[in-house]
Design an enzyme around this catalytic site. Structure first.
Site, mmCIF file in Angstrom:
data_model
loop_
_atom_site.group_PDB
_atom_site.id
_atom_site.type_symbol
_atom_site.label_atom_id
_atom_site.label_comp_id
_atom_site.label_asym_id
_atom_site.label_seq_id
_atom_site.Cartn_x
_atom_site.Cartn_y
_atom_site.Cartn_z
ATOM 1 N N GLY A 20 40.795 43.582 38.434
ATOM 2 C CA GLY A 20 40.122 42.461 39.094
ATOM 3 C C GLY A 20 40.394 42.508 40.593
ATOM 4 O O GLY A 20 41.496 42.854 41.000
ATOM 5 N N LYS A 82 37.503 47.526 33.331
ATOM 6 C CA LYS A 82 37.219 47.886 31.929
ATOM 7 C C LYS A 82 37.440 49.358 31.631
ATOM 8 O O LYS A 82 37.220 49.790 30.507
ATOM 9 C CB LYS A 82 35.762 47.551 31.615
ATOM 10 C CG LYS A 82 35.483 46.074 31.656
ATOM 11 C CD LYS A 82 34.076 45.802 31.249
ATOM 12 C CE LYS A 82 33.820 44.319 31.311
ATOM 13 N NZ LYS A 82 32.439 44.009 30.985
ATOM 14 N N ASP A 154 47.530 36.860 40.579
ATOM 15 C CA ASP A 154 48.411 36.216 39.589
ATOM 16 C C ASP A 154 49.901 36.314 39.949
ATOM 17 O O ASP A 154 50.712 35.569 39.422
ATOM 18 C CB ASP A 154 48.207 36.851 38.209
ATOM 19 C CG ASP A 154 46.765 36.784 37.739
ATOM 20 O OD1 ASP A 154 46.028 35.911 38.226
ATOM 21 O OD2 ASP A 154 46.368 37.613 36.893
HETATM 22 O O1 F6P Z 1 44.143 38.923 36.897
HETATM 23 C C1 F6P Z 1 43.332 38.259 37.815
HETATM 24 C C2 F6P Z 1 42.430 37.275 37.127
HETATM 25 O O2 F6P Z 1 41.657 36.610 38.100
HETATM 26 C C3 F6P Z 1 43.132 36.274 36.235
HETATM 27 O O3 F6P Z 1 43.742 35.230 36.941
HETATM 28 C C4 F6P Z 1 41.994 35.828 35.333
HETATM 29 O O4 F6P Z 1 42.491 35.368 34.110
HETATM 30 C C5 F6P Z 1 41.206 37.111 35.167
HETATM 31 O O5 F6P Z 1 41.533 37.951 36.248
HETATM 32 C C6 F6P Z 1 39.710 36.918 35.123
HETATM 33 O O6 F6P Z 1 39.104 38.145 34.862
HETATM 34 P P1 F6P Z 1 37.554 38.442 35.034
HETATM 35 O O7 F6P Z 1 37.272 38.653 36.489
HETATM 36 O O8 F6P Z 1 37.307 39.661 34.220
HETATM 37 O O9 F6P Z 1 36.816 37.228 34.518
#
Ligand code: F6P
Length: 375
Positions: A20, A82, A154
């Site tokens: 992310g 992914k 995080d």
């Molecule tokens: O790890 C970073 C984060 O933003 C988390 O805080 C959150 O749970 C997750 O990624 C969301 O992931 P995505 O962008 O795949 O929805």
């Protein structure tokens, strides 16, 4: 010693941002690439994280690509959360009764190594979270000198006390909560703000304290609904205009489960948390009779301009990564420990999470100013 002598062997490095995204990625890319280019080392950017490495999408990064990116959110290279090269999804089994409907996985690491060779990439700087860094350690083990730079809003990577992106997410969440407070005051409401963080409560803890939230709910402390009602009713009786509740997406009631917003079977970490904020607001209204609203901050916390603090942190981490590469100190992850820049074994953070502990000084201070943690 001349610059050429300080970087004698590496002629071309690859830079990749995986997982992310978060504010500060471009500042790291800039720090790494400017340092490399100034030493005469060529830089190749891998597009869209490991997906681009698998699909052979690599492109040269020059001076011009680095102009104006220090304060730009996102990543100029693109990212992907992914694509694990050791277990890459290449198809899907048929649904029952013909098959189990699960994704078909293949180890495509050899293809990645071929692509690196084809582009003459001799070393890698990989910027990512625990999943991305786990694959980075694999490349290092397979003979590609690699240094990792930990990234995530995080702040949950083991071995470093801070990751870039975190300070920006906290600032965004705190600002949003300040705004929620004024409207909640006007309407005498309870306002629930759901923040990100996966299984770690760092964003909720720090942004909640910064915004003076009356209740902070963390994944690390399963909450008791009664203590939350009591807090809200007590505040209302004392004439407080509103109650501000900051809840981490990973928080759960005592004896209950985390709230799952979405399951993505194509992702190595398929669970996307979410939903606790709405549930809590509904429960508060039913149990206390006090009107409640909820806000889910979501990806707003991950986008946009990094704070000045994150730009500085990204720059020093990127610079340290290049210093390590030039010294031949590979298989390392740059880190901050005791407020000092350092580096640790790249294998160390794999599969682990750094969580909030009950003796954390921020938890202590929050309790001292009357914050309810729902315990
Ligand atoms: O790890 C970073 C984060 O933003 C988390 O805080 C959150 O749970 C997750 O990624 C969301 O992931 P995505 O962008 O795949 O929805």
């Amino acid at each position: 010693m001349t610059l050429a002598e300080t970087c004698p062997t590496i002629r071309r490095i690859g830079v990749l941002t995986g997982g992310g995204d978060c504010p500060g990625l471009n500042a790291v890319i800039r720090a790494v690439a400017m340092d490399a280019l100034s030493c005469g080392i060529e830089v190749v950017g891998v597009e869209d994280g490991y997906l681009g490495l698998i699909e052979n999408r690599l492109r040269p990064i020059g001076d011009r690509d680095l102009v104006g990116i220090l304060n730009r959110g996102g990543t100029i290279l693109g990212s992907n959360n992914k694509s694990n090269p050791s277990a890459f999804v290449v198809g899907k089994n048929p649904p029952p009764p013909m098959g189990d409907g699960k994704p078909i996985l293949k180890d495509v690491t050899p293809k990645c190594l071929d692509n690196l060779r084809q582009h003459g990439v001799e070393a890698l700087v990989i910027i990512g979270g625990d999943g991305t860094l786990t694959s980075a350690a694999t490349f290092n083990r397979l003979g590609v000198p690699t240094v990792g730079v930990p990234k995530t809003i995080d702040n949950d990577i083991v071995g470093t006390e801070i990751t870039f992106g975190f300070q920006t997410a906290v600032a965004v969440a705190a600002d949003a909560m300040d705004r929620c407070r004024t409207t909640a005051d006007s309407h005498h409401r309870a306002m629930v703000v759901e923040v990100m963080g996966r299984n770690a409560g760092w964003i909720a803890l720090h942004s909640g304290v910064a915004a003076g939230a009356d209740v902070i709910l963390l994944p690390e402390i399963p909450f008791d609904m009664t203590s939350i009602w009591q807090k809200i009713i007590h505040r209302s009786k004392r004439g407080r205009k509103s109650t501000l509740i900051c809840v981490a997406e990973g928080a759960k009631p005592k004896g209950g489960q985390q709230f799952v917003g979405k399951i993505d079977p194509t992702s190595p970490d398929p669970i996307r948390l979410g939903g606790v904020g709405k549930w809590l607001a509904d429960e508060i209204e039913t149990q206390t009779g006090i009107e409640a609203r909820y806000v889910v901050l979501g990806h707003v916390q991950r986008g946009g301009t990094p704070t000045a603090g994150d730009r500085v942190l990204s720059t020093i981490l990127g610079n340290h990564a290049m210093t390590l590469l030039r010294q031949g100190k590979v298989g390392r992850m740059v880190a901050v420990q005791g407020g000092k820049l350092t580096d640790i074994d790249l294998e160390e953070p794999a599969g682990k999470q750094r969580l909030v502990t009950m003796d954390d000084p921020v938890v202590h201070a929050a309790r001292a100013v009357g914050t309810c943690f729902g315990d």
